[in-house]
Design a protein around this motif. Structure first.
Motif, mmCIF file in Angstrom:
data_model
loop_
_atom_site.group_PDB
_atom_site.id
_atom_site.type_symbol
_atom_site.label_atom_id
_atom_site.label_comp_id
_atom_site.label_asym_id
_atom_site.label_seq_id
_atom_site.Cartn_x
_atom_site.Cartn_y
_atom_site.Cartn_z
ATOM 1 N N CYS A 1 5.665 -2.709 1.226
ATOM 2 C CA CYS A 1 4.532 -3.308 1.680
ATOM 3 C C CYS A 1 4.867 -4.488 3.109
ATOM 4 O O CYS A 1 5.485 -5.508 2.764
ATOM 5 C CB CYS A 1 4.369 -4.530 0.544
ATOM 6 S SG CYS A 1 2.541 -5.141 0.345
ATOM 7 N N ASN A 2 3.471 -4.314 3.379
ATOM 8 C CA ASN A 2 4.116 -5.343 5.362
ATOM 9 C C ASN A 2 3.626 -6.508 4.604
ATOM 10 O O ASN A 2 4.467 -7.389 5.664
ATOM 11 C CB ASN A 2 3.232 -4.401 6.368
ATOM 12 C CG ASN A 2 3.902 -3.119 6.301
ATOM 13 O OD1 ASN A 2 4.956 -3.501 6.635
ATOM 14 N ND2 ASN A 2 3.323 -1.872 6.748
ATOM 15 N N ASP A 3 2.362 -7.051 3.600
ATOM 16 C CA ASP A 3 2.167 -8.091 3.055
ATOM 17 C C ASP A 3 3.389 -8.845 2.898
ATOM 18 O O ASP A 3 3.436 -9.831 3.022
ATOM 19 C CB ASP A 3 1.060 -8.104 3.023
ATOM 20 C CG ASP A 3 0.038 -7.231 3.931
ATOM 21 O OD1 ASP A 3 -0.124 -7.727 5.168
ATOM 22 O OD2 ASP A 3 -1.416 -7.127 3.036
ATOM 23 N N ARG B 1 9.868 -3.601 -2.059
ATOM 24 C CA ARG B 1 9.785 -2.640 -1.451
ATOM 25 C C ARG B 1 8.899 -1.622 -3.445
ATOM 26 O O ARG B 1 9.414 -2.111 -4.555
ATOM 27 C CB ARG B 1 10.883 -1.822 -1.050
ATOM 28 C CG ARG B 1 11.326 -1.821 -0.254
ATOM 29 C CD ARG B 1 12.717 -1.727 0.434
ATOM 30 N NE ARG B 1 12.682 -1.886 1.138
ATOM 31 C CZ ARG B 1 12.086 -0.807 2.616
ATOM 32 N NH1 ARG B 1 11.986 -0.350 2.215
ATOM 33 N NH2 ARG B 1 12.373 -1.454 4.029
ATOM 34 N N PHE B 2 8.286 0.067 -2.736
ATOM 35 C CA PHE B 2 7.964 0.024 -4.290
ATOM 36 C C PHE B 2 9.176 0.939 -4.307
ATOM 37 O O PHE B 2 8.644 2.229 -3.292
ATOM 38 C CB PHE B 2 6.816 -0.243 -4.847
ATOM 39 C CG PHE B 2 6.202 -1.344 -4.489
ATOM 40 C CD1 PHE B 2 6.401 -2.187 -5.774
ATOM 41 C CD2 PHE B 2 6.119 -2.235 -3.788
ATOM 42 C CE1 PHE B 2 5.383 -3.263 -6.038
ATOM 43 C CE2 PHE B 2 5.486 -3.205 -3.669
ATOM 44 C CZ PHE B 2 5.472 -3.937 -4.983
ATOM 45 N N SER B 3 9.134 1.856 -5.618
ATOM 46 C CA SER B 3 9.692 3.321 -5.714
ATOM 47 C C SER B 3 8.397 3.948 -5.313
ATOM 48 O O SER B 3 8.805 5.576 -5.142
ATOM 49 C CB SER B 3 10.894 3.535 -6.469
ATOM 50 O OG SER B 3 9.571 3.547 -7.784
ATOM 51 N N ASP C 1 2.587 2.727 -7.738
ATOM 52 C CA ASP C 1 2.568 0.996 -8.142
ATOM 53 C C ASP C 1 2.567 0.186 -7.051
ATOM 54 O O ASP C 1 2.215 -0.933 -6.682
ATOM 55 C CB ASP C 1 4.868 1.082 -8.109
ATOM 56 C CG ASP C 1 4.795 2.023 -9.598
ATOM 57 O OD1 ASP C 1 4.184 1.599 -10.208
ATOM 58 O OD2 ASP C 1 6.164 1.534 -9.746
ATOM 59 N N PHE C 2 2.234 0.744 -5.305
ATOM 60 C CA PHE C 2 2.704 -0.046 -4.451
ATOM 61 C C PHE C 2 1.123 -0.246 -4.304
ATOM 62 O O PHE C 2 1.150 -1.046 -4.460
ATOM 63 C CB PHE C 2 3.084 0.876 -2.945
ATOM 64 C CG PHE C 2 2.271 0.308 -1.903
ATOM 65 C CD1 PHE C 2 3.138 -0.941 -1.503
ATOM 66 C CD2 PHE C 2 1.960 1.380 -1.165
ATOM 67 C CE1 PHE C 2 2.281 -1.391 -0.548
ATOM 68 C CE2 PHE C 2 1.168 1.072 0.402
ATOM 69 C CZ PHE C 2 1.709 -0.220 0.551
ATOM 70 N N GLN C 3 0.084 0.915 -4.899
ATOM 71 C CA GLN C 3 -1.132 0.655 -5.020
ATOM 72 C C GLN C 3 -1.373 -0.603 -5.480
ATOM 73 O O GLN C 3 -2.325 -1.268 -4.864
ATOM 74 C CB GLN C 3 -1.986 1.838 -5.052
ATOM 75 C CG GLN C 3 -2.217 2.824 -3.184
ATOM 76 C CD GLN C 3 -2.283 4.828 -3.891
ATOM 77 O OE1 GLN C 3 -2.798 4.596 -4.755
ATOM 78 N NE2 GLN C 3 -2.638 4.355 -2.459
ATOM 79 N N ARG C 4 -0.886 -0.707 -6.749
ATOM 80 C CA ARG C 4 -1.851 -1.223 -7.772
ATOM 81 C C ARG C 4 -1.292 -2.678 -7.566
ATOM 82 O O ARG C 4 -1.649 -3.945 -7.093
ATOM 83 C CB ARG C 4 -0.891 -1.450 -9.299
ATOM 84 C CG ARG C 4 -0.566 -1.763 -10.031
ATOM 85 C CD ARG C 4 -0.458 -1.345 -11.766
ATOM 86 N NE ARG C 4 -0.266 -0.416 -11.894
ATOM 87 C CZ ARG C 4 0.910 0.331 -11.818
ATOM 88 N NH1 ARG C 4 2.609 -0.764 -11.917
ATOM 89 N NH2 ARG C 4 0.944 1.856 -12.408
ATOM 90 N N HIS C 5 -0.032 -2.901 -6.356
ATOM 91 C CA HIS C 5 0.551 -4.559 -6.012
ATOM 92 C C HIS C 5 0.183 -4.170 -4.722
ATOM 93 O O HIS C 5 -1.007 -5.653 -4.588
ATOM 94 C CB HIS C 5 2.124 -3.889 -5.723
ATOM 95 C CG HIS C 5 2.508 -5.392 -4.651
ATOM 96 N ND1 HIS C 5 2.696 -5.968 -5.038
ATOM 97 C CD2 HIS C 5 2.524 -5.306 -2.795
ATOM 98 C CE1 HIS C 5 2.774 -6.962 -3.992
ATOM 99 N NE2 HIS C 5 2.772 -6.726 -2.916
#
Ligand SMILES: [Zn+2]
Ligand SMILES: [Zn+2]
Ligand SMILES: [Zn+2]
Ligand SMILES: [Zn+2]
Ligand SMILES: [Zn+2]
Ligand SMILES: [Zn+2]
Length: 344
Positions: A207-209, A213-215, A219-223
């Motif tokens: 996540c650049n913000d 990090r997400f696997s 998970d990343f999109q949810r975050h």
């Protein structure tokens, strides 16, 4: 021979010529092959169901056009038999697939004319993979060569029959997933395991913000939907990453304030604000006035202008309806800075 509707006509050729006519069309001339010498007597029997014997004194010859007809009959027979097997195995594979769990290693057989595709999904990187026989004979093999041997021996598949192993990733959002429209797979288990380790076990989605990090992409999109937001209870200074969690907290811990806070509290999360927006509106204005500040502050400004410093905007929503915008330098950066802008 009661089924014959056309009466048999006797051949008007000498008996000694009966051994040199075509068995198929009774032609007396043209290019002929001896069915025994050319090894086509088995196919002749399979297609015509006519018993042949070398001692019968009947012609052993077949003309070239009858041989072509025999070959295409044979091909049609083979094709129908193979298609029948494909249809039956696809039908049972489909019913099997429904009951299989996705976290298990699984193999789907796709039988084609001259090759077998094995679509392998193997999330368990250490477990051995059993390769099933596509003809549902309940046999399975650890080695491709053993399956190949079985197909040749038991199911009469030709020597050049090819088994294509396709290893797919079990992550549903991955381009290497079997249902991805990218049609990508790995040719070996080694490569699949490397991919799983590199992409899904080390957290490769950054996540650049906020630098987390997400696997998995999921998970990343949810975050990323709630990355910039913090939901704060001002009474006891507890932070939550979702509005729902704060609401539950308010209900449980501060039931008397609940009616009030519900009215003033914005439950909708607005569109995420990007890092760039925060830099444009804030950096140039403050740069002029802060040049004579202490050296760390100057260093901070320089880094900011050179874009070497990663600033993130945090939006804190409090239980009393206030929004606080907080600019925060990423943890990895040498300089830390916080700027709170209270908006009531
Ligand atoms: Zn013929
Ligand atoms: Zn057809
Ligand atoms: Zn088999
Ligand atoms: Zn993957
Ligand atoms: Zn984030
Ligand atoms: Zn509280």
């Amino acid at each position: 021979m009661s089924k014959m509707s056309v009466p048999l006509t006797k051949l008007d050729i000498p008996v000694n010529r009966l051994t040199v006519v075509c068995r198929g069309c009774l032609a007396e001339s043209g290019e002929m092959k001896n069915i025994y010498e050319w090894g086509i007597n088995d196919d002749y029997f399979r297609v015509t169901a006519i018993e042949t014997s070398r001692r019968s004194g009947i012609s052993e010859l077949l003309c070239s056009s009858c041989e072509a007809a025999l070959i295409s009959c044979k091909q049609f027979q083979d094709r129908c038999q193979l298609s029948d097997k494909i249809l039956k195995s696809s039908l049972s594979a489909r019913t099997k697939n429904k009951t299989q769990k996705t976290n298990r290693n699984q193999v789907t057989c796709v039988l084609q004319n001259k090759r077998l595709e094995l679509q392998i999904t193997a999330p368990k990187t250490d477990a051995r993979i059993r390769l099933p026989c596509p003809y549902n004979c309940e046999e399975n093999f650890f080695k491709k060569s053993d399956l190949q041997g079985h197909l040749k021996k038991t199911h009469n598949l030709p020597d050049n029959f090819d088994i294509n192993m396709q290893y797919y990733c079990s992550e549903t959002t991955c381009v290497y997933h079997v249902n991805s429209n990218k049609k990508k797979w790995f040719s070996g288990r080694k490569f699949l395991n490397q991919h799983i380790k590199k992409v899904h076990k080390t957290k490769s989605f950054l996540c650049n913000d906020c630098g987390l990090r997400f696997s998995t992409e999921t998970d990343f999109q949810r975050h990323s939907k709630s990355c910039n937001y913090v939901f704060l209870c001002r009474i006891c200074d507890v932070k939550y990453n979702t509005n729902e969690k704060l609401m539950v907290h308010l209900k449980r811990k501060h039931p008397t304030n609940q009616a009030d806070s519900k009215k003033s509290f914005a439950t909708q999360i607005p569109e995420p604000i990007t890092n760039d927006v925060a830099l444009h509106s804030w950096a140039p204005k403050d740069y002029e006035t802060k040049t004579d500040e202490i050296s760390t502050q100057v260093g901070f400004e320089d880094l900011l202008i050179q874009r070497k410093l990663k600033l993130v905007l945090r939006i804190i929503r409090t239980c009393d309806g206030t929004t606080i915008f907080q600019l925060k330098a990423l943890d990895c950066c040498p300089v830390r800075a916080f700027l709170d802008i209270d908006r009531s």
